[in-house]
Each structure stands twice: as structure tokens, then as C-alpha cells.
Motif scaffolding. Sequence first.
Motif, PDB file in Angstrom:
ATOM      1  N   ILE A 177      52.030  39.831  -4.094  1.00  0.00           N
ATOM      2  CA  ILE A 177      53.101  39.298  -4.934  1.00  0.00           C
ATOM      3  C   ILE A 177      53.407  40.342  -5.995  1.00  0.00           C
ATOM      4  O   ILE A 177      52.540  40.702  -6.791  1.00  0.00           O
ATOM      5  CB  ILE A 177      52.734  37.960  -5.599  1.00  0.00           C
ATOM      6  N   PHE A 178      54.633  40.832  -6.008  1.00  0.00           N
ATOM      7  CA  PHE A 178      55.073  41.780  -7.030  1.00  0.00           C
ATOM      8  C   PHE A 178      55.597  41.002  -8.240  1.00  0.00           C
ATOM      9  O   PHE A 178      56.513  40.211  -8.106  1.00  0.00           O
ATOM     10  CB  PHE A 178      56.188  42.675  -6.495  1.00  0.00           C
ATOM     11  N   ALA A 179      55.026  41.247  -9.400  1.00  0.00           N
ATOM     12  CA  ALA A 179      55.482  40.608 -10.637  1.00  0.00           C
ATOM     13  C   ALA A 179      55.475  41.664 -11.729  1.00  0.00           C
ATOM     14  O   ALA A 179      54.836  41.527 -12.757  1.00  0.00           O
ATOM     15  CB  ALA A 179      54.580  39.437 -10.995  1.00  0.00           C
ATOM     16  N   LEU A 180      56.212  42.727 -11.508  1.00  0.00           N
ATOM     17  CA  LEU A 180      56.169  43.904 -12.378  1.00  0.00           C
ATOM     18  C   LEU A 180      57.200  43.887 -13.494  1.00  0.00           C
ATOM     19  O   LEU A 180      57.286  44.827 -14.275  1.00  0.00           O
ATOM     20  CB  LEU A 180      56.355  45.168 -11.525  1.00  0.00           C
ATOM     21  N   GLY A 181      58.004  42.862 -13.560  1.00  0.00           N
ATOM     22  CA  GLY A 181      58.940  42.728 -14.660  1.00  0.00           C
ATOM     23  C   GLY A 181      60.173  43.590 -14.512  1.00  0.00           C
ATOM     24  O   GLY A 181      60.397  44.252 -13.495  1.00  0.00           O
ATOM     25  N   GLY A 182      60.978  43.576 -15.566  1.00  0.00           N
ATOM     26  CA  GLY A 182      62.217  44.340 -15.573  1.00  0.00           C
ATOM     27  C   GLY A 182      62.047  45.681 -16.249  1.00  0.00           C
ATOM     28  O   GLY A 182      61.096  46.407 -15.965  1.00  0.00           O
ATOM     29  N   GLY A 183      62.952  46.012 -17.172  1.00  0.00           N
ATOM     30  CA  GLY A 183      62.908  47.326 -17.781  1.00  0.00           C
ATOM     31  C   GLY A 183      62.883  47.339 -19.290  1.00  0.00           C
ATOM     32  O   GLY A 183      63.012  48.401 -19.893  1.00  0.00           O
ATOM     33  N   SER A 184      62.710  46.169 -19.913  1.00  0.00           N
ATOM     34  CA  SER A 184      62.719  46.125 -21.375  1.00  0.00           C
ATOM     35  C   SER A 184      61.296  46.187 -21.928  1.00  0.00           C
ATOM     36  O   SER A 184      60.339  45.815 -21.255  1.00  0.00           O
ATOM     37  CB  SER A 184      63.405  44.842 -21.859  1.00  0.00           C
ATOM     38  N   TRP A 185      61.182  46.657 -23.168  1.00  0.00           N
ATOM     39  CA  TRP A 185      59.880  46.760 -23.849  1.00  0.00           C
ATOM     40  C   TRP A 185      58.879  47.526 -22.987  1.00  0.00           C
ATOM     41  O   TRP A 185      57.831  47.014 -22.607  1.00  0.00           O
ATOM     42  CB  TRP A 185      59.334  45.376 -24.202  1.00  0.00           C
ATOM     43  N   LYS A 186      59.198  48.762 -22.672  1.00  0.00           N
ATOM     44  CA  LYS A 186      58.375  49.551 -21.748  1.00  0.00           C
ATOM     45  C   LYS A 186      56.924  49.667 -22.177  1.00  0.00           C
ATOM     46  O   LYS A 186      56.022  49.773 -21.337  1.00  0.00           O
ATOM     47  CB  LYS A 186      58.986  50.936 -21.579  1.00  0.00           C
ATOM     48  N   LYS A 187      56.688  49.680 -23.492  1.00  0.00           N
ATOM     49  CA  LYS A 187      55.308  49.847 -23.955  1.00  0.00           C
ATOM     50  C   LYS A 187      54.398  48.716 -23.496  1.00  0.00           C
ATOM     51  O   LYS A 187      53.177  48.863 -23.474  1.00  0.00           O
ATOM     52  CB  LYS A 187      55.274  49.953 -25.481  1.00  0.00           C
ATOM     53  N   THR A 188      54.976  47.582 -23.124  1.00  0.00           N
ATOM     54  CA  THR A 188      54.170  46.463 -22.633  1.00  0.00           C
ATOM     55  C   THR A 188      53.877  46.583 -21.140  1.00  0.00           C
ATOM     56  O   THR A 188      53.104  45.808 -20.601  1.00  0.00           O
ATOM     57  CB  THR A 188      54.872  45.126 -22.899  1.00  0.00           C
ATOM     58  N   GLY A 189      54.533  47.531 -20.475  1.00  0.00           N
ATOM     59  CA  GLY A 189      54.274  47.746 -19.049  1.00  0.00           C
ATOM     60  C   GLY A 189      55.458  47.504 -18.141  1.00  0.00           C
ATOM     61  O   GLY A 189      55.447  47.893 -16.971  1.00  0.00           O
ATOM     62  N   SER A 190      56.514  46.872 -18.638  1.00  0.00           N
ATOM     63  CA  SER A 190      57.682  46.589 -17.783  1.00  0.00           C
ATOM     64  C   SER A 190      58.644  47.774 -17.852  1.00  0.00           C
ATOM     65  O   SER A 190      59.647  47.736 -18.558  1.00  0.00           O
ATOM     66  CB  SER A 190      58.368  45.294 -18.218  1.00  0.00           C
ATOM     67  N   ASP A 191      58.307  48.826 -17.108  1.00  0.00           N
ATOM     68  CA  ASP A 191      59.056  50.077 -17.216  1.00  0.00           C
ATOM     69  C   ASP A 191      59.961  50.368 -16.027  1.00  0.00           C
ATOM     70  O   ASP A 191      60.611  51.408 -15.968  1.00  0.00           O
ATOM     71  CB  ASP A 191      58.092  51.250 -17.421  1.00  0.00           C
ATOM     72  N   GLY A 192      59.996  49.463 -15.050  1.00  0.00           N
ATOM     73  CA  GLY A 192      60.894  49.635 -13.910  1.00  0.00           C
ATOM     74  C   GLY A 192      60.497  50.708 -12.925  1.00  0.00           C
ATOM     75  O   GLY A 192      61.274  51.032 -12.018  1.00  0.00           O
ATOM     76  N   GLN A 193      59.284  51.255 -13.030  1.00  0.00           N
ATOM     77  CA  GLN A 193      58.892  52.327 -12.113  1.00  0.00           C
ATOM     78  C   GLN A 193      58.678  51.842 -10.686  1.00  0.00           C
ATOM     79  O   GLN A 193      58.564  52.648  -9.765  1.00  0.00           O
ATOM     80  CB  GLN A 193      57.621  53.009 -12.638  1.00  0.00           C
ATOM     81  N   TRP A 194      58.687  50.530 -10.514  1.00  0.00           N
ATOM     82  CA  TRP A 194      58.515  49.967  -9.174  1.00  0.00           C
ATOM     83  C   TRP A 194      59.765  50.109  -8.313  1.00  0.00           C
ATOM     84  O   TRP A 194      59.704  49.913  -7.089  1.00  0.00           O
ATOM     85  CB  TRP A 194      58.160  48.474  -9.279  1.00  0.00           C
ATOM     86  N   ILE A 195      60.883  50.436  -8.914  1.00  0.00           N
ATOM     87  CA  ILE A 195      62.149  50.465  -8.175  1.00  0.00           C
ATOM     88  C   ILE A 195      62.088  51.443  -7.004  1.00  0.00           C
ATOM     89  O   ILE A 195      62.457  51.099  -5.863  1.00  0.00           O
ATOM     90  CB  ILE A 195      63.320  50.803  -9.113  1.00  0.00           C
ATOM     91  N   GLU A 196      61.627  52.652  -7.240  1.00  0.00           N
ATOM     92  CA  GLU A 196      61.559  53.644  -6.164  1.00  0.00           C
ATOM     93  C   GLU A 196      60.605  53.213  -5.069  1.00  0.00           C
ATOM     94  O   GLU A 196      60.853  53.467  -3.887  1.00  0.00           O
ATOM     95  CB  GLU A 196      61.152  55.009  -6.722  1.00  0.00           C
ATOM     96  N   LEU A 197      59.521  52.554  -5.459  1.00  0.00           N
ATOM     97  CA  LEU A 197      58.551  52.089  -4.472  1.00  0.00           C
ATOM     98  C   LEU A 197      59.212  51.129  -3.485  1.00  0.00           C
ATOM     99  O   LEU A 197      59.035  51.240  -2.260  1.00  0.00           O
ATOM    100  CB  LEU A 197      57.385  51.428  -5.183  1.00  0.00           C
ATOM    101  N   LEU A 198      60.000  50.183  -4.009  1.00  0.00           N
ATOM    102  CA  LEU A 198      60.658  49.216  -3.129  1.00  0.00           C
ATOM    103  C   LEU A 198      61.822  49.858  -2.368  1.00  0.00           C
ATOM    104  O   LEU A 198      62.072  49.524  -1.209  1.00  0.00           O
ATOM    105  CB  LEU A 198      61.142  48.006  -3.932  1.00  0.00           C
ATOM    106  N   LYS A 199      62.520  50.770  -2.996  1.00  0.00           N
ATOM    107  CA  LYS A 199      63.600  51.459  -2.290  1.00  0.00           C
ATOM    108  C   LYS A 199      63.051  52.240  -1.105  1.00  0.00           C
ATOM    109  O   LYS A 199      63.700  52.342  -0.056  1.00  0.00           O
ATOM    110  CB  LYS A 199      64.351  52.379  -3.247  1.00  0.00           C
TER     111      LYS A 199
END
Length: 410
Positions: A177-199
Motif C-alpha cells: 500500500i503506497f501512502a506517500l502523500g502529496g508534495g506539501s511540507w516536504k520536511k515532513t516527508g511528503s516530497d513527491g519523489q514517488w512520482i518517478e517510481l510509479l511512472k
Amino acid sequence: MLLILSKTCVRLNLMSPSTHSQLAVIGGGPAGLRASEVASAAGIQVTLFDAKPSVGRKFLVAGKGGLNLTHGESRFHTRYAGPDQPESLWCEMLEEFSPSALREWAASLDVETFQATSGRVYPKDLTAAPLLRRWIARLRAQGVRFVMNHRLTSLSTDSRIHLEFANGATCTADAVIFALGGGSWKKTGSDGQWIELLKNLGVSVNPLVPANCGWEVAWPSEFLLLAEGKPLKNVHVSAGGKTILGELLVTSYGLEGGPIYQLGETLRIMAEPQVSIDFKPSHTHEQLLRKMESVRRNFIEEARIRWKLSDAAYAVLARQSWSDVESMAREVKNCTIRLIGPRPIDEAISSAGGVCWKELTPELMLKNHPGLFVAGEMMDWEAPTGGYLMQGCFTTGTRAAKSAVQWLKK
């Protein structure tokens, strides 16, 4: 095979992962934690991975001003928007885990909640940390394994799902289950780096854009001297045929506040974004004229007194000179402010964009990748502040986990 990703992060001791897990949940935010809870309660062996040293980070940040868990309104499902979003899906998911169910869940952790006059629902002490500590203790008691400092970098599938992490660790899982969040507040971990992985898996992902954020305005410096930091209370803010009642705040860069947050989706598709503000929604144009019928000069100063204009509203009107009451009254009822664009995504409360709905089954599984599920803000939905975002993460985490359990046990 199942994978759940979430985006928030209380500090935990690092545990070495087993080489195999029935379910891997990727991301320790509300969606990932909730998915882990539901799946482990159903007897599934769950390992939760997070790139940060601790889970629940965004959950804690959200609680700094008072943890807004959910909302008490009746037509809750209408608050969720997104391109090509299945029409009835949110209604169905909210029936599965509703706002009242979320309050009952908090009560099961001995956290009492209350509904404010605004309809927003908070823990009685307003804070997030006690709830998060009790939640993690429950997950540990249910057998969930926490593996921190593990950033997922790649995955492949055959009979099992193979996961590789930035620190060189590897693991297999029957489902994720992917629950990596969106792209806001990157310091908390939701940095959107998962996008390339899914692409790389061939999954269509819409770009992440700021939502629930301020918008920039080219304010004159002399205006800011009068208005910066001042509120515009009880105003009607309109854009694209939508009107929101609420309060705005004038900032050095533009405007913040609930109405402009809620109009974000509309503003983003406008070629030249702008809002129209009615500073006196409780008065008609004619009523304003009558209050000024004896005025022949000093129009703006008289209006400030007779119309009871706030400092910020006065400053907006004072950007130009006025020679007649009629024109000034029209401006008060319909003041157009041109916007430059939204503030950066890292400043936003949430983000829009993410995994396209066409890629997902109603069970939140990737259609072309059986065993891979998605939860939380990774999907292309957005909602206003007020408890809708948190509820959305809990609700989608619940749906993804229940679906994963059914898939694993079939």
C-alpha cells in the motif's frame, strides 16, 4: 501483493525488516498508519516503512494549531474534487469509514473529541501527540513492524513484490500500500519523489500542484504599509461562478485564508486568475448609497466611517481616488483583485494532482499492477481545510487496507 504509501511522521526505534512481509505499507502518515491498523487487525502481517526517522510527522505539524480531525457537516462527500474522479466513490468510502466513525476511533484510544461551532472536530485537548502515541502503541500491540530511515527507490513484481531502498536494504511482499502523500511540507516527508517510481511502472500521474494555499498579488508598497497583516472579515470572495463567505488575510505577497483556499481549483484553470470581493455582503448597493447620500467630498474617509470599513478594506479602496459615491459603492460590492499565481507547493497545506483515477479500481488497487494499492494524498483529489483532508486520508487508508486484506485472503 500489497503496497500502501502515506506521508506523515513520533520517533521509533529502528527495527530490522524481515526479508518478507505479507503487506508492506510505504509511508507513515495518517493514511499509512490507518491502513496498517486495519490490515493488522484482520490478521495480516504488516511492515510499515518510512524514509524519515519517525512516523506521524505531518500529523504532528497539522496539530500545532489544533488537530482538526474531521467535520460535522452532512454532505461531506461533496467536498472532494479531482479530474475524472468516480462520481459515487467518495460517498461509498465515507459510508465505510465516516466522520462519526473517526470520532469513535479516537474515543477507542481514550481521546475525547468535540465539535466546534464551525463544525470542525478536534481532540478535547486540541493536540496531536497524545493520540499519535496511543495509536502507535496499538499498532505495535497488533504486531505492526516499523522500519524507519528506509526510502523506497524501486520495486518490481513477479510472483512477489520486490522492494529496494536507498540504504541498500531489500524486502519482498505479497502486497503493498503506497501512502506517500502529496508534495506539501516536504520536511515532513511528503516530497513527491514517488512520482518517478510509479511512472516507471507505467502509471499515469498528474503533476503535483499547491492546494489550500495563499495566492500572490502585486501589492503597492504604500498599500502594504496600511494593510499587511490585517484581516478582511466576513467577506464574499468569488471566482468562476463560485462564492465563498469567510475571512482573508493580507500578506506581503498576497492573500491567505479559507475562501481563497477553497477557490484554488477554480483559480488554477483560469487563464488570468482573479477574485472578486464583496466587502459588505450584508448591505445592498442601494443601502450603501443611502448611508452616503449627504456626502459631497472626502468620499473614502466618509465611507470608512459610515460603511464601517476595516483597515484592510479601506486600504484596498484607497489604492485609487474617488470622485463619486456610486462608483465607490460598486467597488465595495465587487472589487476585482488580479492574482499572479499560487504560493510554492512546499508552503501549501496540501497538494492536488497525483495518481490518476483511471489507473485505480474502486478498491484503490492499480489496475495494471495487482497487489499494489494507493491511499491518501497520492491520488488526484483535493479538499478544503476543516477536517476534510484528515478524513480523506483515514477513509482511503481504510478502503485500501480492507481491499488488500480481501486480495491477500482470496
